[in-house]
Design an enzyme around this catalytic site. Structure first.
Site, mmCIF file in Angstrom:
data_model
loop_
_atom_site.group_PDB
_atom_site.id
_atom_site.type_symbol
_atom_site.label_atom_id
_atom_site.label_comp_id
_atom_site.label_asym_id
_atom_site.label_seq_id
_atom_site.Cartn_x
_atom_site.Cartn_y
_atom_site.Cartn_z
ATOM 1 N N SER A 208 0.837 -1.201 0.000
ATOM 2 C CA SER A 208 0.000 0.000 0.000
ATOM 3 C C SER A 208 0.875 1.255 0.000
ATOM 4 O O SER A 208 1.667 1.450 -0.900
ATOM 5 C CB SER A 208 -0.967 -0.032 1.185
ATOM 6 O OG SER A 208 -1.910 0.998 1.099
ATOM 7 N N ASP B 231 -2.657 6.169 -3.801
ATOM 8 C CA ASP B 231 -1.485 5.492 -3.252
ATOM 9 C C ASP B 231 -0.993 4.431 -4.238
ATOM 10 O O ASP B 231 -1.616 4.207 -5.280
ATOM 11 C CB ASP B 231 -1.806 4.926 -1.864
ATOM 12 C CG ASP B 231 -2.786 3.771 -1.892
ATOM 13 O OD1 ASP B 231 -3.467 3.593 -2.918
ATOM 14 O OD2 ASP B 231 -2.884 3.045 -0.883
ATOM 15 N N ASP C 56 -1.032 1.197 -4.638
ATOM 16 C CA ASP C 56 -1.869 0.107 -5.165
ATOM 17 C C ASP C 56 -3.279 0.570 -5.490
ATOM 18 O O ASP C 56 -4.144 -0.234 -5.801
ATOM 19 C CB ASP C 56 -1.886 -1.090 -4.205
ATOM 20 C CG ASP C 56 -2.630 -0.819 -2.908
ATOM 21 O OD1 ASP C 56 -2.592 0.329 -2.424
ATOM 22 O OD2 ASP C 56 -3.255 -1.758 -2.368
ATOM 23 N N ASP D 9 -5.860 1.911 -3.821
ATOM 24 C CA ASP D 9 -7.086 1.735 -3.054
ATOM 25 C C ASP D 9 -7.460 2.997 -2.280
ATOM 26 O O ASP D 9 -8.620 3.220 -1.976
ATOM 27 C CB ASP D 9 -7.029 0.493 -2.149
ATOM 28 C CG ASP D 9 -5.873 0.487 -1.172
ATOM 29 O OD1 ASP D 9 -5.083 1.452 -1.151
ATOM 30 O OD2 ASP D 9 -5.753 -0.491 -0.410
#
Length: 575
Positions: free
Chosen positions: A149, A301, A303, A305
């Site tokens: 993340s 961010d 990834d 999400d």
């Protein structure tokens, strides 16, 4: 320095032929040059937290490497065979832009295939929400995404998704962890069966884009879309694979990408942290927005999400919204749309978490829907969708800059949330209003709620012990009064108790156990403390509120709430 025997036992195991020569050499190097690093690398096993397993990359049981992830994957393979006997097992794997994510993704695919499990592996990096979507789209039994993340560059991680498209939750998580713990490293099957590995890309991308547009579009006119000037940055992450194509296909033509941050890069060279929760991360995007006179700014961010959002205030100045603000704006808009379409009949719900704004409960009450509140982590909101199939999920979020529109994706989804925010902004602008004015009117209608977060970082073994002691102290010696207001209720999620400090009565909490404490004050203020499940931090969440009658009262009310938060922080000696 003295290293405890149980740590040395682990080190010696990793010096056996089960582990490759390079791994053994790195350990021998640490033994002579950096015993402290050796201790940190082996003093515990990496654990699953609120967002899967995350850790620093390197050798050792407390690090992300082919052996720790291989052991996870072998354990999941064994558990899948036990859970779905006789079925042709299928899994899907995605990975982000971080260093080694692609090679670790292939290691994970190899282990699954070596266990006779069909693997769909994305050919390149993809956003986490697309992995959740692909799992359901391809009717897989499980999914893995390699990501840490928004953690620093030296980290990587491993998120596990189950058949419903959501992250692992009880009882599967504890059962799988037990299977993994019982495994020996020598039992990992690393030899791939490449005939069982199928690479996927464009077909799934197109389906994901179409699904996103279907879920997050609400009859915005072509003219309104064309008139919305958007600045977007992927912060060197994976959202560049989806967000531009979603916005283009949805009809948004004035999308301006921050060029210096468009190239995926695991070093995240232009930011201190690739976390849209941190104002600094959007510095370049805000500068471009001022240059272009943009209406709205988005940042995601690594990834994809989480999303950060900036909008123009009443003085035409760009301001950053926090996660609670974006969540209530998007939720209220969705509820309005559902009401307008006569889709609300009391069998719908929205989702939130115990550390997020209580304003979500006010929205649910106003529209006659339920607000289901779970522990921190989007897996709990996804679990509500699975547990209550008789209810329709409208949308939901958490304060840490995550939101989910509908249930096609079962995790926080910056791709869908960005499109939804564009719909809100475009329609507001067409009506001579703005997102900021929309939020301000909500404060009049539902109450002015203001939240604040403090994160205190405590690294390493000593840091973990300090955080543990802080939570013990707050449990053993609960505060009776803060800012002249009595603490009337203490919820302790580790002990599953809610104690009314006025009556002395104690009730049992039904939410699963977690190391969280919440104080409720008599004026409606709320203070929450919890150690992070994915970072070496302890977090304190503050929520205060007041009622206002009209928009003119907002400046004074905001100053009053700011002062209240400042005083609470000071009295708790957290500044």
């Amino acid at each position: 320095m003295h290293i405890e025997q149980h740590i040395l036992d682990k080190v010696n195991e990793w010096l056996t032929p089960t582990f490759d020569v390079d791994t053994q050499n790195q350990i021998k190097e640490m033994m002579t040059t950096s015993p402290k690093n050796l201790e940190e690398s082996f003093y515990k096993n990496l654990e699953f937290g609120t967002g899967g397993m995350r850790g620093i990359m390197g050798v050792g049981t407390n690090r992300i490497n082919k052996y720790t992830l291989g052991k996870n994957t072998q354990g999941i393979s064994d558990y899948l065979k036990k859970s779905f006997p006789g079925e042709a097992l299928k899994v899907v794997i995605a990975y982000d832009c971080r260093h080694n994510s692609d090679t670790l993704g292939k290691v994970v695919a190899d282990v699954f295939s070596a266990n006779g499990i069909k693997v769909y592996l994305f050919s390149e990096m993809r956003p986490t929400p697309e992995l959740s979507f692909a799992l359901k789209h391809l009717n897989c039994h499980a999914g893995i995404v390699l990501t840490a993340s928004h953690n620093p560059p030296e980290y990587n991680g491993y998120k596990v998704y189950w058949q419903d498209g959501g992250q692992l939750v009880p009882p599967q998580d504890e059962e799988i962890i037990q299977v993994i713990e019982d495994l020996k490293y020598s039992e990992i099957k690393f030899e791939a069966n490449n005939s069982l590995i199928e690479y996927i890309d464009t077909e799934i991308d197109n389906a994901f884009v179409d699904s996103t547009i279907a879920n997050a579009s609400f009859n915005t006119s072509a003219n309104a879309k064309a008139n919305l000037k958007i600045v977007y940055t992927s912060l060197h992450g994976t959202s560049i694979k989806s967000v531009p194509s979603v916005l283009a296909k949805a009809g948004y033509t004035d999308v301006n990408i921050v060029p210096e941050q468009a190239e995926p890069n695991g070093d995240f060279p232009t930011v201190v942290s690739p976390n849209p929760e941190e104002p600094e991360a959007l510095t370049m995007a805000l500068a471009l927005a001022e240059k272009l006179h943009a209406d709205i700014v988005f940042g995601t961010d690594p990834d994809s999400d989480r999303l950060g959002v900036a909008v123009r205030d009443n003085n035409n100045k760009m301001i950053l919204l926090n996660g609670n603000q974006t969540m209530v704006v998007m939720t209220n808009y969705l509820l309005e749309q559902w009401k307008k379409a006569n889709r609300l009949n009391g069998k719908q719900f929205i989702g939130s978490t115990i550390v997020s704004t209580p304003m979500m409960l006010e929205l649910a009450s106003a529209y006659g829907v339920e607000c289901k509140v779970g522990l921190t982590g989007f897996k709990w909101i996804a679990k509500f969708i699975k547990d209550f199939p008789e209810l329709q999920f409208i949308g939901g979020g958490e304060e840490s800059f995550g939101f989910m529109v509908g249930d096609a994706v079962r995790d926080k989804d910056a791709v869908g949330a960005i499109l939804l925010m564009c719909e809100i902004a475009a329609q507001a602008k067409e009506n001579k209003s703005s997102v900021h004015q929309y939020l301000q009117q909500m404060y009049v209608d539902f109450g002015f709620y203001k939240e604040y977060l403090i994160s205190i970082t405590k690294k390493g073994i000593e840091g973990a012990n300090e955080i543990k002691q802080m939570m013990i102290d707050m449990r053993d010696n609960p505060v009776a009064e803060i800012n002249g207001q009595r603490v009337i209720m203490v919820e302790d999620y580790l002990n599953s108790t809610a104690k009314n400090l006025l009556s002395g009565e104690t009730e049992n909490l039904t939410i699963p156990k977690s190391d969280v404490l919440i104080y409720y004050l008599e004026d409606g203020s709320k203070i929450c403390a919890r150690p992070s499940g994915t970072e070496p931090k302890i977090k304190f969440y503050f929520s205060v509120n007041t009622a206002i009658e009209n928009l003119e009262e907002i400046p004074a009310a905001e100053a009053y709430l700011d002062q209240k938060i400042t005083t609470i922080i000071s009295e708790m000696q957290l500044n």
